[in-house]
Design a protein around this motif. Structure first.
Motif, PDB file in Angstrom:
ATOM      1  N   MET A 151      49.276  34.754  41.768  1.00 16.09           N
ATOM      2  CA  MET A 151      47.838  34.983  41.723  1.00 16.09           C
ATOM      3  C   MET A 151      47.305  34.918  40.292  1.00 16.09           C
ATOM      4  O   MET A 151      46.178  34.466  40.063  1.00 16.09           O
ATOM      5  CB  MET A 151      47.491  36.308  42.386  1.00 16.09           C
ATOM      6  N   SER A 154      46.943  31.323  39.679  1.00 16.84           N
ATOM      7  CA  SER A 154      45.778  30.849  40.423  1.00 16.84           C
ATOM      8  C   SER A 154      44.483  31.211  39.705  1.00 16.84           C
ATOM      9  O   SER A 154      43.501  30.458  39.762  1.00 16.84           O
ATOM     10  CB  SER A 154      45.762  31.461  41.833  1.00 16.84           C
ATOM     11  N   CYS A 155      44.483  32.346  39.041  1.00 14.39           N
ATOM     12  CA  CYS A 155      43.288  32.792  38.315  1.00 14.39           C
ATOM     13  C   CYS A 155      42.911  31.808  37.213  1.00 14.39           C
ATOM     14  O   CYS A 155      41.752  31.745  36.790  1.00 14.39           O
ATOM     15  CB  CYS A 155      43.529  34.178  37.723  1.00 14.39           C
ATOM     16  N   THR A 158      39.804  29.662  38.031  1.00 17.93           N
ATOM     17  CA  THR A 158      38.490  30.266  37.763  1.00 17.93           C
ATOM     18  C   THR A 158      38.222  30.348  36.269  1.00 17.93           C
ATOM     19  O   THR A 158      37.095  30.104  35.811  1.00 17.93           O
ATOM     20  CB  THR A 158      38.416  31.663  38.390  1.00 17.93           C
ATOM     21  N   GLY A 305      35.467  37.576  41.678  1.00 22.01           N
ATOM     22  CA  GLY A 305      36.653  36.802  42.063  1.00 22.01           C
ATOM     23  C   GLY A 305      37.798  36.968  41.096  1.00 22.01           C
ATOM     24  O   GLY A 305      38.964  37.093  41.503  1.00 22.01           O
ATOM     25  N   THR A 309      41.448  38.598  41.995  1.00 24.07           N
ATOM     26  CA  THR A 309      42.700  37.882  41.761  1.00 24.07           C
ATOM     27  C   THR A 309      43.672  38.715  40.925  1.00 24.07           C
ATOM     28  O   THR A 309      44.875  38.751  41.199  1.00 24.07           O
ATOM     29  CB  THR A 309      42.412  36.545  41.055  1.00 24.07           C
ATOM     30  N   GLY A 362      38.663  36.215  45.244  1.00 23.12           N
ATOM     31  CA  GLY A 362      39.945  36.832  44.917  1.00 23.12           C
ATOM     32  C   GLY A 362      40.950  36.741  46.048  1.00 23.12           C
ATOM     33  O   GLY A 362      42.164  36.722  45.816  1.00 23.12           O
ATOM     34  N   GLN A 364      41.337  34.159  48.107  1.00 26.07           N
ATOM     35  CA  GLN A 364      41.884  32.818  48.316  1.00 26.07           C
ATOM     36  C   GLN A 364      43.248  32.620  47.642  1.00 26.07           C
ATOM     37  O   GLN A 364      44.173  32.086  48.270  1.00 26.07           O
ATOM     38  CB  GLN A 364      40.884  31.757  47.842  1.00 26.07           C
ATOM     39  N   PRO A 365      43.447  33.032  46.382  1.00 30.57           N
ATOM     40  CA  PRO A 365      44.797  32.931  45.817  1.00 30.57           C
ATOM     41  C   PRO A 365      45.830  33.734  46.604  1.00 30.57           C
ATOM     42  O   PRO A 365      46.995  33.336  46.673  1.00 30.57           O
ATOM     43  CB  PRO A 365      44.624  33.490  44.392  1.00 30.57           C
TER      44      PRO A 365
END
Length: 453
Positions: A151, A154-155, A158, A305, A309, A362, A364-365
């Motif tokens: 995660m 993944s952040c 953004t 978001g 995350t 947040g 989605q990851p």
């Protein structure tokens, strides 16, 4: 004759602290995801400058945005399957090189038609980044930190989107909109070169495929220098080999129900995510807020978001996906419905938008990490890529649906009540997943058998 040594790769990773080698891998892959976010959002930042430069209407850029998203959909579905055949590393590196070159070409387009074609082609490469980045991160991470690390990486998407906005606002007045694409092309090329040198192939992938086992030994020694590895060493994984048709394999061995549920969750959540990202500032303006305040409302969604995350990962690592995600999406349904209520106070609006961003963006990851940990090594990129690929239909449908509801003159309260429904469906699908879809109720991969090479 000495006994042949057998090393369980996941056990070695789980029992050691993150090494410098692993941290470098995570950093390189994370930087790729940052540039992924920068380049995906770049069209949004340069659109006003292109409209002014070319004298085109806003509506003419609509197909350009759609082409980019559709290209990402195709890339996610196709290149994720390729990665489960030839490896995460080559697909991730060459996809990065590919979209970098496309960004450089984009700086030289002179018409809407050319721009539409190059954004679709660029999307093919961008669509391969997230599935393979998360697959690599998950396979180099210890189990007790796996979801948190996935995660965090993944952040980067953004963060890249936010940095893109800041950098574009500075560069476009000085050097024109083309400079954004030059930057978005040059930096990923440098990162791809660094990945070629410092990022090895997934050890689990190599063992499953029975390839380059000497490379597995070298990578293991960088994680745990105390290991004694030689040409006779064998490597074990708690998985079974899969067939030659990865997409079909997503529906075998009891995975079919979970696969469908994941697809629905991704579709519903990305539908809402892109609806909110696309229309929230516009709807806020129509409700009487000033332009600057409406932009701040949209920014608050993204800030929520990032918080989601960063904070969800450690909690999921402790108590599991479903105890976090089901309540999270149920709360999001309530917060989305509240956004459109007439007469809502501004402080309360910012609060419910933050909560919505926390849960939707947040979340989605976390859904991506769920897919990455549910599927075995041989199917991990395919499972995650197809889950995201199906979800990208939702990312296309969300803005279109929002536009239709506005065109049909629905009130703001009716629009947001309607858009709460997909989130309720996502929560329900995750609840069903927890009880019927598979064994991923905790952040651990499936254990199906043993592979030894």
């Amino acid at each position: 004759m000495s006994a042949v040594q057998t090393i369980d790769i996941p056990s070695v990773i789980d029992s050691n602290r993150l090494s410098r080698s692993q941290l470098l891998i995570l950093m390189m892959v994370g930087l790729t995801v940052v540039m992924d976010g920068f380049d995906v959002q770049s069209m949004g930042y340069v659109a006003p400058a292109i409209i002014a430069d070319w004298g085109v209407s806003k509506a003419e850029l609509g197909p350009v945005f759609g082409a980019g998203l559709f290209g990402m959909l195709v890339g996610s579905l196709t290149l994720s399957v390729l990665a489960d055949k030839i490896g995460r590393r080559p697909v991730l590196i060459w996809a990065t090189v590919f979209f970098s070159l496309c960004m450089l070409v984009t700086a030289h387009v002179t018409s809407i038609g050319q721009l539409q074609v190059i954004r679709f082609v660029t999307g093919l490469g961008l669509g391969a980044i997230m599935p393979n980045a998360l697959a690599l991160v998950g396979e180099f991470s210890p189990r007790n930190k796996r979801v948190t690390l996935m995660m965090l990486v993944s952040c980067g998407y953004t963060i890249g989107a936010v940095l893109g906005g800041l950098v574009s606002a500075w560069m476009i007045p000085l050097w024109g909109w083309q400079s954004v694409f030059y930057l978005g092309g040059i930096f990923p090329l440098l990162i791809a070169a660094l990945m070629y040198v410092f990022v090895p192939e997934s050890m689990q992938f190599l063992v499953v495929k029975g390839r380059r086992l000497d490379e597995v030994g070298r990578t293991l020694r960088r994680i745990d220098p105390s290991l004694k590895v030689d040409g006779s060493t064998r490597y074990a994984l708690a998985e079974t080999a899969q067939g030659s048709a990865p997409v079909v394999e997503l529906f075998r061995e009891g995975r079919g129900v979970a696969t469908v549920l994941l697809w629905v969750v991704n579709f519903m959540n990305l539908l809402n995510l892109y609806f909110l990202s696309s229309w929230l500032p516009t709807i806020a303006t129509s409700a009487g807020l000033s332009t600057s305040t409406a932009v701040m409302v949209g920014t608050t969604l993204q800030v929520g978001g990032v918080l989601g995350t960063l904070l969800m990962g450690p909690v999921i690592d402790r108590i599991g996906f479903f105890k976090v995600l089901v309540p999270c999406f149920a709360l999001a349904a309530l917060s989305i419905a509240l956004i459109g209520q007439p007469g809502i106070d501004l402080p309360l609006l910012f609060l419910v938008v933050t909560v919505t961003g926390f849960c939707i963006i947040g979340g989605q990851p976390a859904v991506n990490a769920l897919a990455a940990t549910y599927y075995p090594t041989a199917l991990r990129s395919t499972g995650l890529g197809w889950s995201l690929g199906i979800g990208r239909w939702g990312s296309i449908a969300g803005p279109v649906l929002g536009g239709l509801l506005i065109q049909f003159e629905w009130s703001n309260s009716e629009i947001f009540l309607a858009m709460a429904v997909p989130t309720v469906i996502a929560a329900l699908m995750l609840f069903l997943f927890a009880h019927t879809g598979g064994t991923a109720s905790a952040p651990a991969a499936r254990v199906d058998g043993d592979i030894v090479h």
